[in-house]
Design a protein around this motif. Sequence first.
Motif, short mmCIF file in Angstrom:
data_model
loop_
_atom_site.label_atom_id
_atom_site.label_comp_id
_atom_site.label_asym_id
_atom_site.label_seq_id
_atom_site.Cartn_x
_atom_site.Cartn_y
_atom_site.Cartn_z
N ALA A 139 1.16 -1.08 -0.26
CA ALA A 139 -0.12 0.47 -0.05
C ALA A 139 1.08 1.47 0.16
N PRO A 140 1.85 1.20 0.68
CA PRO A 140 2.88 2.34 0.64
C PRO A 140 3.56 2.62 -0.76
N VAL A 141 3.88 1.79 -1.14
CA VAL A 141 4.57 1.47 -2.06
C VAL A 141 3.90 1.95 -3.61
N ALA A 142 2.20 1.92 -3.20
CA ALA A 142 1.53 1.92 -4.86
C ALA A 142 0.69 3.42 -4.03
N ALA A 143 1.27 3.31 -2.96
CA ALA A 143 0.71 4.79 -2.84
C ALA A 143 1.66 5.59 -3.22
N GLY A 144 2.58 5.60 -2.65
CA GLY A 144 3.76 7.00 -3.55
C GLY A 144 4.18 6.97 -4.92
N LEU A 145 3.82 6.25 -5.91
CA LEU A 145 3.74 6.10 -6.81
C LEU A 145 2.59 6.81 -7.26
N VAL A 146 1.42 6.75 -6.85
CA VAL A 146 0.49 7.26 -7.61
C VAL A 146 0.20 9.40 -6.51
N LEU A 147 1.27 9.57 -5.77
CA LEU A 147 1.63 10.71 -5.96
C LEU A 147 3.30 11.60 -6.35
N VAL A 148 3.44 10.27 -6.59
CA VAL A 148 4.61 10.82 -8.20
C VAL A 148 3.18 11.65 -9.28
N LEU A 149 2.86 10.54 -9.72
CA LEU A 149 2.15 11.34 -10.82
C LEU A 149 1.63 11.92 -10.38
N LEU A 150 0.96 13.13 -9.12
CA LEU A 150 0.60 13.90 -9.32
C LEU A 150 1.36 14.84 -8.81
N VAL A 151 2.16 15.11 -8.76
CA VAL A 151 3.33 15.68 -8.56
C VAL A 151 3.83 16.41 -9.68
N LEU A 152 4.24 15.17 -10.33
CA LEU A 152 4.32 15.68 -11.78
C LEU A 152 3.56 16.11 -12.89
N VAL A 153 2.38 15.91 -12.34
CA VAL A 153 0.70 16.78 -12.90
C VAL A 153 1.12 18.77 -12.37
N VAL A 154 1.17 18.69 -11.68
CA VAL A 154 1.56 19.91 -10.74
C VAL A 154 2.49 20.69 -11.80
N VAL A 155 3.27 19.73 -12.40
CA VAL A 155 4.58 20.65 -12.95
C VAL A 155 3.59 21.08 -14.26
N ARG A 156 3.06 20.30 -14.78
CA ARG A 156 2.10 20.66 -15.75
C ARG A 156 1.17 21.19 -15.52
N LEU A 157 0.41 21.46 -14.54
CA LEU A 157 -0.55 22.29 -14.37
C LEU A 157 -2.47 22.62 -15.30
N PRO A 158 -2.18 21.53 -15.48
CA PRO A 158 -3.37 20.99 -17.05
C PRO A 158 -4.53 22.22 -16.59
N TRP A 159 -5.06 22.65 -17.44
CA TRP A 159 -6.23 23.80 -17.49
C TRP A 159 -7.53 23.21 -18.24
N VAL A 160 -8.03 22.44 -17.21
CA VAL A 160 -9.95 22.77 -17.53
C VAL A 160 -10.51 23.02 -16.32
#
Length: 497
Positions: free
Chosen positions: A22-43
Motif C-alpha cells: 500500500a505505501p509503495v502504490a500510494a507513493g507512485l500515485v503521489l509521484v504522478l500527481l507531483v508531475l501533474v503539478v508541474v504541468r498544471l493542466p487547465w480544465v
Amino acid sequence: MPGRTGARHAVVRPPAAGRTAAPVAAGLVLVLLVLVVVRLPWVGDLGMHAATVQRLRHSPLDPGNPLVDADTPSPYYSPWMLLLGTVARVTDLPVFAVLRLAAAAGLALLVTGVWRYVKTLSAHRAAPALALLSLLLLWGTTPFLWSGFPGLHSLALTVSYPSTFTLGLAFHFWAWLTRAVRGAAGWGVWLGLGALWAVILLCHQFSGVVATAGAVATVLAARPRRTAWLRPVAGLSAGAVVLWAWPYYDFFALFGAGDGLEPVHRVLYGHPVARFGLVLLGVAALVPRWRRDRRDPLVVFFALGVLVVGAGWLSGHYSWGRALPAAVVPAQLAVALEAVGAGRRRLRAGWAALLTGALLLGGWAQAGTLGYVVPRGALPQALEDRYRPPWTGYHWITPWVRYGDVVLAEGRPARQIPAYGPYTVAPGYPDFFLPDEERRTKATGTYFAERTPESVRRGIEREYGVRWVVDRTGALDGTGLRAVARGPDGQVLYAVP
C-alpha cells in the motif's frame, strides 16, 4: 497485541508484503500527481483562481470583482487566496507559478491530513496509505471531475484549487478535533478549533460543509457529558465571530445564493452508479462498524452526508450535492480500515481482496491521468481514449491586452481571459454579489448575435469600456473591428475602434 490511540485498536502484524504494497502504490500515485503539478493542466475553474490571485496581487486591500470591472465583494477572496496574492506581490512570481506552489502545498496538506486523521482511527501501519489510495481511486468506472471531489483524475485538474487546500485542512481539523474530544483539551484548543473551522468555511464553502459534517460526527461519537459541551460551544462561537469579521465578503449572505447555483449543480446527481459505484464497497464496510458501535464516527459522518445530499435531491437544491464527499469519504476510509482491521484473518483477507480489485478497477478508470505527464502519442490507444485534453491558454493575447483592459468574450474565453489580468463584460461564472450580472450577460449575447446593428455594438463597447474583442465564431468578420492577432481554433483578437 492491544494498542491505544485514544481509543481501543487491536494491532495485527501484517505480512511484510502487506506492509509495503500500500505505501509503495500510494507513493507512485503521489509521484504522478507531483508531475501533474508541474504541468498544471487547465480544465475548469483555473482561470477564476488565477484572476483572483491577480486582483489580490495588484490591490490586496480593495481588489474589486475578480472577473469584471466592478467594485463588488467576492467569496473567492478567502484567507488562502489572500496569502497566495501576497506571495505573488512580494516575490513578483507569475500567477501560474504561484498556483503551482498552491498545488504543491494543497497536495502536501491533503496527504498529511489523511495520515493524521486515519491514525486516530487505526494503529495499523498500512492504514493511512490504503486510505489514501481509497480516496483517490475508489470512485466509479467513469471519472468524475469536480472540485472538492478527490478522485485521482479530478484532483489532477483541481490540485491547485482552494478546494484541495481546504479538504486537506479539513482532515487536519478532524484529527485535531478527535484528539480534543478524547482528551482534556483546554479552552485555547477549542477556540483554535473554532477559528480553524471558520477558515475552512471561508476558503471553500462547499468543502466547509463536508468539514462541518465530519466535525459533528466526531463530537457525537465521543459521547461528551453535558458539562463538556461548553468548550465546543465556545469554539463554535469563536468561529462564528471570525466568519462575521472577515472583511472581503459577507459569508452569511451566501445562504441566499442557492437559486443561481442550482442548474449548474444538477449534474452532480446524474449517473451515480458510473461515477460512484465502487464506493458501495465502502458502504458495505460501514455495516460491521455500525454493528460494533452505533455511534462510530465514520458511520455518523456518512449518515449526515446522505441526509444533506438526499435533502438536496428531494427539495431541488442541487447545490447541496457538493456535500457528496461527506458520504463518499467515510465509506472510502471504512473499507480501507476493514481491510487492515482486527478480526478473523479470513474476513480481513476477504476485505483486502475486494478492495484490491476495486482499486485496480478504479485506477484503470482514471488511467487517463497519465496523459498529463506522458506525451499523448506515447500512450497506448486504450489509455489515450481515456485522456481528456486540457484547454489551450490565452497567452497569445498578452502582447496587446494589458492588465485591467476590458475584453468582450463569451463562453470558455470569458472563463480564461481574466487569468491574465484583463476583465470581461459578463462573468464566466455565476456571481451572486454582482447586481447587474444578467444585464451584462444579455449585452454579451447581443453583441455576438449575427444581426445586431453596428450602432448597438458600439453602444455596448462604450457602456462597458471595451477595448478588445475575442471572437471564435466568425460572426464579427467584416464588422469594422480591426484584427490584431489570431489564436488557436480560428480565434481572433480585435481592437475596438
